[in-house]
Write a protein that holds these residues in place. Structure first.
Motif, mmCIF file in Angstrom:
data_model
loop_
_atom_site.group_PDB
_atom_site.id
_atom_site.type_symbol
_atom_site.label_atom_id
_atom_site.label_comp_id
_atom_site.label_asym_id
_atom_site.label_seq_id
_atom_site.Cartn_x
_atom_site.Cartn_y
_atom_site.Cartn_z
ATOM 1 N N ARG A 1 -62.891 48.266 -22.901
ATOM 2 C CA ARG A 1 -62.483 46.945 -22.429
ATOM 3 C C ARG A 1 -61.952 46.039 -23.540
ATOM 4 O O ARG A 1 -61.682 44.861 -23.305
ATOM 5 C CB ARG A 1 -63.637 46.292 -21.669
ATOM 6 C CG ARG A 1 -63.981 47.066 -20.398
ATOM 7 C CD ARG A 1 -65.122 46.462 -19.614
ATOM 8 N NE ARG A 1 -65.368 47.231 -18.386
ATOM 9 C CZ ARG A 1 -66.338 46.957 -17.521
ATOM 10 N NH1 ARG A 1 -67.159 45.931 -17.734
ATOM 11 N NH2 ARG A 1 -66.492 47.713 -16.431
ATOM 12 N N ASN B 1 -51.674 39.477 -12.570
ATOM 13 C CA ASN B 1 -52.369 39.541 -13.863
ATOM 14 C C ASN B 1 -53.628 38.680 -13.860
ATOM 15 O O ASN B 1 -54.664 39.073 -14.415
ATOM 16 C CB ASN B 1 -51.430 39.080 -14.985
ATOM 17 C CG ASN B 1 -50.321 40.088 -15.252
ATOM 18 O OD1 ASN B 1 -50.438 41.256 -14.906
ATOM 19 N ND2 ASN B 1 -49.238 39.628 -15.849
ATOM 20 N N ASN C 1 -60.724 43.269 -13.253
ATOM 21 C CA ASN C 1 -60.148 44.425 -13.971
ATOM 22 C C ASN C 1 -61.024 45.669 -13.863
ATOM 23 O O ASN C 1 -60.546 46.792 -14.011
ATOM 24 C CB ASN C 1 -59.897 44.085 -15.443
ATOM 25 C CG ASN C 1 -61.171 43.680 -16.182
ATOM 26 O OD1 ASN C 1 -62.196 43.405 -15.564
ATOM 27 N ND2 ASN C 1 -61.104 43.645 -17.492
ATOM 28 N N GLU D 1 -56.298 41.554 -13.997
ATOM 29 C CA GLU D 1 -56.619 41.717 -15.417
ATOM 30 C C GLU D 1 -57.774 40.824 -15.855
ATOM 31 O O GLU D 1 -58.573 41.203 -16.693
ATOM 32 C CB GLU D 1 -55.386 41.431 -16.283
ATOM 33 C CG GLU D 1 -54.372 42.563 -16.320
ATOM 34 C CD GLU D 1 -54.873 43.802 -17.075
ATOM 35 O OE1 GLU D 1 -55.954 43.751 -17.694
ATOM 36 O OE2 GLU D 1 -54.176 44.827 -17.033
ATOM 37 N N SER E 1 -56.286 45.945 -22.565
ATOM 38 C CA SER E 1 -55.941 45.681 -21.162
ATOM 39 C C SER E 1 -55.857 47.010 -20.420
ATOM 40 O O SER E 1 -55.777 48.082 -21.028
ATOM 41 C CB SER E 1 -54.610 44.937 -21.070
ATOM 42 O OG SER E 1 -53.534 45.815 -21.404
ATOM 43 N N MET E 2 -55.815 46.940 -19.072
ATOM 44 C CA MET E 2 -55.741 48.169 -18.284
ATOM 45 C C MET E 2 -54.448 48.919 -18.568
ATOM 46 O O MET E 2 -54.447 50.149 -18.703
ATOM 47 C CB MET E 2 -55.828 47.818 -16.787
ATOM 48 C CG MET E 2 -56.285 48.974 -15.903
ATOM 49 S SD MET E 2 -57.978 49.454 -16.241
ATOM 50 C CE MET E 2 -57.730 51.009 -17.067
#
Length: 409
Positions: free
Chosen positions: A189, A303, A311, A307, A192-193
């Protein structure tokens, strides 16, 4: 009595079918295969009245040579509903002749079983709403538990892998190391994904080239190198420099548009896609430039929700995919092709959720429901995904450079 070693995610023991309360019954909307043993038992069912119904709606599948797909249930043409699903959404097979008379498909779903070096692995497929809720709605890192259970049941094993053979492919030899680092990357983590998926791709690409060059003995060193570099944030600057190419995203969005007319994709899911495409500006007469502009304007909504707020939902989706499908041995040609499949799934989910975010902020429940619907409509039928992947190959876009551009926002 002998015991099985069992490896499973921590959600597995919490699952329980909710039957008639389910909002998206597994008995509606797709085909149901009947194994040979069950079919033969139905032919000699002692409940004579119910046997007539079994004869009418359970037919031999002459196109299949598999005992798992020996027969099939004839679904209602219009509603695509199982004829044994009663008005209360309960199973008449279960009610009339007992649970032991149900097919493997009906008994086991949504459970999924693999065997790795004799270890039984249990997981769930996300096409079941209750399974999707358990898997995705968990802010903690997905953990895996090893346990022992008495060997009293014969499981329908979907995939069996032995990594201790004398003659062995490098992906089999280093299966555990590659699977563990893949999950570690997706659960990191600090990134970002999008960044995590790109990092998994860079690793997969280098591993694939290493195997092609017949230098597979170097795989442990490559894995160790990536562990150190990722943990030291050495890729952060590189990830920032990846260009943001809207044109490549537009190509996949156009591909998603085909789902609206693709034969076999269920109507409920195509309706959701239709709403997402409107949110992305894909309306009749819209130019490519107008769609690009709309995408840029709505992606901030995505986002903010995916995110910053939720997320963990996509993280859990990807970790479950890697574990359940025994990445990197999912049956494709090589590890990089398996990675491309992950990119295609992720991108379709991402672009649709972006479109659905255009009008309002999506709730956690709406995000989970979309992923469940996607899994039911697409992951259980590879036809459409095969078309997307072939299109990427034809246009020579199936490279790490293009995958990074496709993923990054």
């Amino acid at each position: 009595m002998p015991k099985n070693i069992v490896l499973s995610p921590n959600y597995i023991d919490k699952f329980k079918c909710i039957g008639g309360e389910c909002l998206d019954s597994c008995c509606i909307g797709w085909k149901v295969d009947i194994d040979k043993r069950t079919y033969q038992n139905y032919r000699v069912c002692k409940n004579m009245q119910f046997r007539k119904k079994l004869y009418k709606f359970v037919k031999r599948n002459r196109k299949s040579n598999s005992n798992k797909e020996y027969a099939k249930i004839v679904m209602d043409i219009e509603s695509r509903r199982c004829p044994f699903l009663n008005k209360k959404n309960l199973c008449d097979v279960y009610i009339n002749i007992g649970e032991e008379s149900m097919s493997n498909t009906c008994t086991e779903y949504p459970r999924y079983y693999s065997k790795i070096n004799g270890v039984l692995e249990k997981s769930l497929t996300l096409s079941c709403p209750e399974a999707a809720r358990l898997i995705l709605d968990n802010q903690e890192l997905m953990n895996f538990n090893e346990s022992l259970e008495e060997n009293i049941k014969e499981y329908a094993i979907s995939r069996e892998i032995e990594t201790n053979k004398i003659k062995i492919h490098p992906l089999e030899k280093y299966f555990w190391e590659l699977r563990v680092i893949a999950i570690d990357i997706i659960q990191n983590r600090n990134y970002s994904m999008d960044e995590r998926i790109i990092l998994l791709g860079i690793l997969s690409d280098e591993i694939n080239k290493c195997i092609i060059d017949k230098e597979s003995n170097n795989i442990p060193n490559i894995i160790e190198k990536y562990v150190v570099r990722i943990n030291n944030n050495e890729y952060k600057e590189f990830l920032k420099q990846i260009p943001n190419n809207i044109d490549l995203k537009l190509k996949l969005i156009k591909g998603i548009e085909r789902l609206k007319v693709e034969k076999g994709v269920n109507a409920e899911f195509t309706n959701i896609i239709g709403k997402a495409l409107v949110g992305l500006g894909c309306i009749e007469g819209a130019t490519d430039e107008e769609i690009k502009t709309k995408y840029i304007s709505v992606k901030e909504n995505y986002n903010h929700v995916l995110e910053k707020k939720y997320n963990y939902i996509l993280e859990n989706y990807l970790v479950n995919h890697i574990f359940k499908n025994t990445f990197p041995l999912t049956g494709r040609k090589n590890i990089f092709e398996e990675y491309i499949l992950i990119c295609v799934y992720y991108s379709i989910i991402k672009f649709n959720l972006t479109g659905l975010s255009a009008e309002k902020e999506l709730t956690k429940e709406e995000i989970i429901t979309f992923i469940q619907k996607f899994s039911k409509a697409i992951e259980h039928d590879s036809t459409y995904i095969d078309i997307i992947e072939q299109s990427l190959k034809d246009d020579k876009l199936n490279t790490m450079a293009y995958m990074a551009i496709l993923i990054k926002d």
